[in-house]
Design a protein around this motif. Structure first.
Motif, PDB file in Angstrom:
ATOM      1  N   GLN A   8       0.830  -1.190   0.000  1.00  0.00           N
ATOM      2  CA  GLN A   8       0.000   0.000   0.000  1.00  0.00           C
ATOM      3  C   GLN A   8       0.871   1.249   0.000  1.00  0.00           C
ATOM      4  O   GLN A   8       1.773   1.400   0.819  1.00  0.00           O
ATOM      5  CB  GLN A   8      -0.903   0.008   1.234  1.00  0.00           C
ATOM      6  CG  GLN A   8      -1.891  -1.155   1.230  1.00  0.00           C
ATOM      7  CD  GLN A   8      -2.734  -1.158   2.476  1.00  0.00           C
ATOM      8  OE1 GLN A   8      -2.482  -0.401   3.391  1.00  0.00           O
ATOM      9  NE2 GLN A   8      -3.732  -2.005   2.506  1.00  0.00           N
ATOM     10  N   ALA A   9       0.623   2.132  -0.930  1.00  0.00           N
ATOM     11  CA  ALA A   9       1.338   3.404  -0.956  1.00  0.00           C
ATOM     12  C   ALA A   9       0.659   4.367  -0.009  1.00  0.00           C
ATOM     13  O   ALA A   9      -0.528   4.280   0.254  1.00  0.00           O
ATOM     14  CB  ALA A   9       1.317   3.979  -2.368  1.00  0.00           C
ATOM     15  N   LYS A  10       1.421   5.302   0.537  1.00  0.00           N
ATOM     16  CA  LYS A  10       0.852   6.270   1.460  1.00  0.00           C
ATOM     17  C   LYS A  10      -0.093   7.209   0.722  1.00  0.00           C
ATOM     18  O   LYS A  10       0.094   7.513  -0.445  1.00  0.00           O
ATOM     19  CB  LYS A  10       1.963   7.050   2.132  1.00  0.00           C
ATOM     20  CG  LYS A  10       2.876   6.183   3.003  1.00  0.00           C
ATOM     21  CD  LYS A  10       3.965   7.036   3.627  1.00  0.00           C
ATOM     22  CE  LYS A  10       4.883   6.175   4.491  1.00  0.00           C
ATOM     23  NZ  LYS A  10       5.968   6.982   5.072  1.00  0.00           N
ATOM     24  N   LYS A  11      -1.099   7.691   1.448  1.00  0.00           N
ATOM     25  CA  LYS A  11      -2.006   8.647   0.859  1.00  0.00           C
ATOM     26  C   LYS A  11      -1.281   9.973   0.615  1.00  0.00           C
ATOM     27  O   LYS A  11      -0.299  10.298   1.270  1.00  0.00           O
ATOM     28  CB  LYS A  11      -3.203   8.868   1.779  1.00  0.00           C
ATOM     29  CG  LYS A  11      -4.133   7.652   1.906  1.00  0.00           C
ATOM     30  CD  LYS A  11      -5.317   7.985   2.771  1.00  0.00           C
ATOM     31  CE  LYS A  11      -6.247   6.790   2.881  1.00  0.00           C
ATOM     32  NZ  LYS A  11      -7.415   7.083   3.726  1.00  0.00           N
ATOM     33  N   LYS A  23      -1.218  10.710  -8.706  1.00  0.00           N
ATOM     34  CA  LYS A  23      -1.494  10.273  -7.340  1.00  0.00           C
ATOM     35  C   LYS A  23      -2.052   8.853  -7.353  1.00  0.00           C
ATOM     36  O   LYS A  23      -2.960   8.538  -8.118  1.00  0.00           O
ATOM     37  CB  LYS A  23      -2.490  11.213  -6.670  1.00  0.00           C
ATOM     38  CG  LYS A  23      -1.913  12.566  -6.284  1.00  0.00           C
ATOM     39  CD  LYS A  23      -2.938  13.378  -5.498  1.00  0.00           C
ATOM     40  CE  LYS A  23      -2.355  14.719  -5.081  1.00  0.00           C
ATOM     41  NZ  LYS A  23      -3.338  15.516  -4.308  1.00  0.00           N
ATOM     42  N   TYR A  24      -1.517   7.995  -6.481  1.00  0.00           N
ATOM     43  CA  TYR A  24      -2.003   6.624  -6.342  1.00  0.00           C
ATOM     44  C   TYR A  24      -2.135   6.284  -4.866  1.00  0.00           C
ATOM     45  O   TYR A  24      -1.279   6.648  -4.057  1.00  0.00           O
ATOM     46  CB  TYR A  24      -1.027   5.617  -6.968  1.00  0.00           C
ATOM     47  CG  TYR A  24      -0.973   5.649  -8.462  1.00  0.00           C
ATOM     48  CD1 TYR A  24      -1.936   5.012  -9.236  1.00  0.00           C
ATOM     49  CD2 TYR A  24       0.064   6.314  -9.118  1.00  0.00           C
ATOM     50  CE1 TYR A  24      -1.875   5.044 -10.614  1.00  0.00           C
ATOM     51  CE2 TYR A  24       0.127   6.344 -10.504  1.00  0.00           C
ATOM     52  CZ  TYR A  24      -0.849   5.711 -11.243  1.00  0.00           C
ATOM     53  OH  TYR A  24      -0.784   5.733 -12.602  1.00  0.00           O
ATOM     54  N   LEU A  25      -3.194   5.564  -4.523  1.00  0.00           N
ATOM     55  CA  LEU A  25      -3.304   5.042  -3.176  1.00  0.00           C
ATOM     56  C   LEU A  25      -2.497   3.752  -3.059  1.00  0.00           C
ATOM     57  O   LEU A  25      -1.938   3.455  -2.009  1.00  0.00           O
ATOM     58  CB  LEU A  25      -4.779   4.774  -2.832  1.00  0.00           C
ATOM     59  CG  LEU A  25      -5.055   4.183  -1.449  1.00  0.00           C
ATOM     60  CD1 LEU A  25      -4.537   5.133  -0.374  1.00  0.00           C
ATOM     61  CD2 LEU A  25      -6.532   3.921  -1.263  1.00  0.00           C
ATOM     62  N   ASN A  63      -4.174  -2.769  -6.814  1.00  0.00           N
ATOM     63  CA  ASN A  63      -4.963  -3.403  -5.754  1.00  0.00           C
ATOM     64  C   ASN A  63      -6.430  -3.558  -6.158  1.00  0.00           C
ATOM     65  O   ASN A  63      -7.312  -3.710  -5.327  1.00  0.00           O
ATOM     66  CB  ASN A  63      -4.891  -2.586  -4.454  1.00  0.00           C
ATOM     67  CG  ASN A  63      -5.392  -3.364  -3.241  1.00  0.00           C
ATOM     68  OD1 ASN A  63      -5.103  -4.533  -3.085  1.00  0.00           O
ATOM     69  ND2 ASN A  63      -6.173  -2.702  -2.392  1.00  0.00           N
ATOM     70  N   ARG A  64      -6.676  -3.576  -7.464  1.00  0.00           N
ATOM     71  CA  ARG A  64      -8.046  -3.568  -7.991  1.00  0.00           C
ATOM     72  C   ARG A  64      -8.325  -4.737  -8.930  1.00  0.00           C
ATOM     73  O   ARG A  64      -9.325  -5.442  -8.765  1.00  0.00           O
ATOM     74  CB  ARG A  64      -8.292  -2.240  -8.709  1.00  0.00           C
ATOM     75  CG  ARG A  64      -9.725  -2.007  -9.145  1.00  0.00           C
ATOM     76  CD  ARG A  64      -9.866  -0.614  -9.731  1.00  0.00           C
ATOM     77  NE  ARG A  64     -11.245  -0.276 -10.031  1.00  0.00           N
ATOM     78  CZ  ARG A  64     -11.639   0.882 -10.529  1.00  0.00           C
ATOM     79  NH1 ARG A  64     -10.747   1.837 -10.801  1.00  0.00           N
ATOM     80  NH2 ARG A  64     -12.918   1.117 -10.776  1.00  0.00           N
ATOM     81  N   LEU A 104     -12.944  -3.398  -2.476  1.00  0.00           N
ATOM     82  CA  LEU A 104     -12.378  -2.437  -1.530  1.00  0.00           C
ATOM     83  C   LEU A 104     -11.001  -1.953  -1.977  1.00  0.00           C
ATOM     84  O   LEU A 104     -10.119  -1.734  -1.153  1.00  0.00           O
ATOM     85  CB  LEU A 104     -12.287  -3.087  -0.144  1.00  0.00           C
ATOM     86  CG  LEU A 104     -13.600  -3.654   0.418  1.00  0.00           C
ATOM     87  CD1 LEU A 104     -13.365  -4.311   1.770  1.00  0.00           C
ATOM     88  CD2 LEU A 104     -14.661  -2.570   0.522  1.00  0.00           C
ATOM     89  N   TYR A 105     -10.824  -1.760  -3.276  1.00  0.00           N
ATOM     90  CA  TYR A 105      -9.507  -1.431  -3.823  1.00  0.00           C
ATOM     91  C   TYR A 105      -8.969  -0.094  -3.330  1.00  0.00           C
ATOM     92  O   TYR A 105      -7.756   0.121  -3.301  1.00  0.00           O
ATOM     93  CB  TYR A 105      -9.560  -1.415  -5.355  1.00  0.00           C
ATOM     94  CG  TYR A 105     -10.363  -0.301  -5.951  1.00  0.00           C
ATOM     95  CD1 TYR A 105      -9.770   0.903  -6.305  1.00  0.00           C
ATOM     96  CD2 TYR A 105     -11.733  -0.446  -6.178  1.00  0.00           C
ATOM     97  CE1 TYR A 105     -10.514   1.935  -6.850  1.00  0.00           C
ATOM     98  CE2 TYR A 105     -12.481   0.573  -6.730  1.00  0.00           C
ATOM     99  CZ  TYR A 105     -11.873   1.764  -7.064  1.00  0.00           C
ATOM    100  OH  TYR A 105     -12.611   2.784  -7.610  1.00  0.00           O
ATOM    101  N   ASN A 106      -9.830   0.817  -2.921  1.00  0.00           N
ATOM    102  CA  ASN A 106      -9.382   2.154  -2.528  1.00  0.00           C
ATOM    103  C   ASN A 106      -9.357   2.323  -1.007  1.00  0.00           C
ATOM    104  O   ASN A 106      -9.411   3.441  -0.503  1.00  0.00           O
ATOM    105  CB  ASN A 106     -10.289   3.217  -3.147  1.00  0.00           C
ATOM    106  CG  ASN A 106      -9.584   4.550  -3.307  1.00  0.00           C
ATOM    107  OD1 ASN A 106      -8.376   4.596  -3.544  1.00  0.00           O
ATOM    108  ND2 ASN A 106     -10.323   5.633  -3.166  1.00  0.00           N
ATOM    109  N   LYS A 107      -9.268   1.182  -0.289  1.00  0.00           N
ATOM    110  CA  LYS A 107      -9.254   1.219   1.170  1.00  0.00           C
ATOM    111  C   LYS A 107      -7.900   0.754   1.704  1.00  0.00           C
ATOM    112  O   LYS A 107      -7.250  -0.100   1.115  1.00  0.00           O
ATOM    113  CB  LYS A 107     -10.356   0.316   1.738  1.00  0.00           C
ATOM    114  CG  LYS A 107     -11.754   0.633   1.241  1.00  0.00           C
ATOM    115  CD  LYS A 107     -12.229   1.987   1.729  1.00  0.00           C
ATOM    116  CE  LYS A 107     -13.672   2.245   1.273  1.00  0.00           C
ATOM    117  NZ  LYS A 107     -14.161   3.565   1.722  1.00  0.00           N
TER     118      LYS A 107
END
Length: 226
Positions: A8-11, A23-25, A63-64, A104-107
């Motif tokens: 997971q990349a940082k917000k 920008k990527y989550l 992650n999707r 939940l790809y954006n969580k």
């Protein structure tokens, strides 16, 4: 069913990809996951005399999206309850190809909730032995009949819903429930396939997987602050 969560990349972090600043989550590529299905081996230990021995490999993107390939060997040597025959399948190859979509790809959570599609194809050699036929009118019983080994090709589709959770570092555990639709299965005469490799019982459209997986994750890309 192998759908792991990725690095997971940082917000609010800008990731430089191919000269563009976006920008990527989560990273574009989440890595490769290898998995083993333990459901059939466990049921075999408690007496079931048929099953699939299956492995899988997938790749994750953002992650999707998780394209996945599942493959394995299936066998059977079973006398169904109340039946007067034994159904046998020699170790036979099957495979499935498909895609899992992480809802939940954006969580930022330690796992996935996903839906998926599969297309399956199997090649099997099966036979029916120890057939007993009773003819009450003639007061006669025929025993030890058999239908010789027959080669069959079957293909089907699957819809699935699954969950993936992280245990430790790259080690993961997952479950999936599947609804299967048999498109076609070749047969010889009236000797229909009872157990189809990779599909299961031909008269049962539901399936279940329990998997242990390991994700090989790429190194995180260099990031610059916004």
């Amino acid at each position: 069913m192998i759908i792991p969560f990725g690095i997971q990349a940082k917000k609010n972090v800008i990731i430089n990809e191919q000269g563009d600043t976006v920008k990527y989550l989560h990273p574009k590529f989440n890595g490769i996951t290898l998995g083993v299905d333990l459901f059939s081996p466990v049921t075999n230990l408690i007496g079931q005399k048929y099953g699939n021995y299956e492995m899988s490999i997938d790749a994750g993107f953002y992650n999707r999206f998780y394209p996945v390939y599942e493959f394995g060997l299936s066998y059977a040597n079973e006398t169904p309850d109340g039946a007067k025959y034994t159904y046998k399948v020699s170790p036979s190859f099957y495979n499935r190809i498909g895609l899992n979509y992480n809802i939940l790809y954006n969580k930022d959570i330690p796992g996935l909730l996903f839906v998926g599609l599969r297309y399956g194809l199997s090649f099997a050699n099966y036979e029916v032995t120890n057939i007993t036929i009773s003819a009450p009118y003639w007061e006669e019983t025929l025993t030890n009949l058999s239908i010789p080994k027959t080669t069959s090709i079957a293909h089907w589709g699957e819809l699935l819903l699954g969950l993936q959770v992280k245990l430790y570092k790259g080690l993961m555990m997952g479950w999936s429930v599947r609804y299967k639709l048999l498109f076609a299965a070749s047969q010889k005469g009236d000797a229909k396939q009872w157990i189809i490799p990779g599909f299961g019982k031909s008269n049962n459209p539901l399936g279940f997987n329990f998997t242990i997986n390991y994700r090989f994750s790429p190194k995180e890309k260099n990031r610059v602050k916004e």
